[in-house]
Design an enzyme around this catalytic site. Sequence first.
Site, mmCIF file in Angstrom:
data_model
loop_
_atom_site.group_PDB
_atom_site.id
_atom_site.type_symbol
_atom_site.label_atom_id
_atom_site.label_comp_id
_atom_site.label_asym_id
_atom_site.label_seq_id
_atom_site.Cartn_x
_atom_site.Cartn_y
_atom_site.Cartn_z
ATOM 1 C CE1 TYR A 55 76.884 132.856 68.410
ATOM 2 C CE2 TYR A 55 75.854 130.870 67.568
ATOM 3 C CZ TYR A 55 76.188 132.196 67.422
ATOM 4 O OH TYR A 55 75.819 132.870 66.280
ATOM 5 C CG HIS A 121 80.949 134.461 64.319
ATOM 6 N ND1 HIS A 121 80.789 133.785 65.505
ATOM 7 C CD2 HIS A 121 79.825 135.192 64.182
ATOM 8 C CE1 HIS A 121 79.621 134.095 66.040
ATOM 9 N NE2 HIS A 121 79.022 134.955 65.257
ATOM 10 C CB SER A 200 68.342 139.005 65.102
ATOM 11 O OG SER A 200 69.284 138.577 66.053
ATOM 12 C CG LEU A 202 61.090 136.759 65.585
ATOM 13 C CD1 LEU A 202 60.531 135.817 66.640
ATOM 14 C CD2 LEU A 202 59.995 137.185 64.620
ATOM 15 N NE ARG A 204 70.525 141.760 68.227
ATOM 16 C CZ ARG A 204 71.472 140.827 68.062
ATOM 17 N NH1 ARG A 204 71.481 139.773 68.841
ATOM 18 N NH2 ARG A 204 72.401 140.959 67.132
ATOM 19 C CG PHE A 206 61.263 145.552 69.190
ATOM 20 C CD1 PHE A 206 60.997 146.377 70.270
ATOM 21 C CD2 PHE A 206 60.793 145.924 67.929
ATOM 22 C CE1 PHE A 206 60.258 147.551 70.111
ATOM 23 C CE2 PHE A 206 60.072 147.092 67.761
ATOM 24 C CZ PHE A 206 59.803 147.906 68.856
#
Length: 332
Positions: A55, A121, A200, A202, A204, A206
Amino acid sequence: MNRRTLAGRAVAEVGLGCMNLSHAYGVPPEPAVGKALLHAALDLGVDHFDTAALYGFGRNEELVGEALQPFRQRIFLASKCGMTGVDGKRVIDGRPQMLKQTCKDSLRRLRTDVIDLYYLHRWDKRVPIEESVGALADLVREGHIRSVGLSEVSAQTLRKAHTVHPIAAVQSEYSLWTRNPEINLLTACRELNIALVAFSPLGRGFLAGSVTDPRDFVEKDIRRAMPRFQSPHFGRNRKLLDQFNRVAWQAGCTPAQLAIAWLLSKAPFVLPIVGTTSLEHLKEDLAAANVNVSAETLQTLEPLINADTVSGPRYAPETLAEIDTEETPRAG
């Protein structure tokens, strides 16, 4: 917030994914703004913070380290290796020597002597999973990390890795509109007593209704390359939200809170991590832990938004090829 068990430790049942503060969804906020959000999360009861070497190509770990080092004993700190930035490009590399070097760099950036949960990851398919997990097991024995996790893997790979060293958690995208863990992974986690950390939750943004027109995404927003946000899929998916929103308002909560409440209801070993740059949205998301939604209401969501009703794969083909999760066969 209520507590759930992660790597043998009780943590708040909704954690904070820190990626948005440095990476992925366009121009990140200034470091001072990100630091303030992390401190606000602490004040709101969050104690599970999730970051990764990837990140911001290390910048997110630096931000988290600077902001949270004074509170290190209060928090559960998770990070990831095996996917990093090299010369400005994302590189998957699961070789043992690379994982150990990444951990060393992460410890420095995070300003800590030990990471509570360290994920692979991505599984580098050129390297046997046993070798990569073996390197993480060495890091446990050496005292650099407390527990081992995997990200975006199949149940088969999880079981294989678990024979090398106990896996404490597997992180996977999981929400109403991404049901891949329901194919086999949830069953494996239940049988092996492994937590499933859902990123995620939600969709991303949406499911929170924050995406009205994907054409508004800025240039470096990773959703620009995701088929579900592209034509013709987005138009089809957008039609799912009207009824979903009505269910939320009838239940006395926001759509975002309903999506998180649904996820919390799936199993006691599922722990969502939310990501945001907005304090207002953070408060809204965390309040989902205290939303009282009936089982009947949650059940109405199952046929509404699922693998059959959502249009388009979650990633482009080249990205899906890098991922080991089970995929539901799709007609479109």
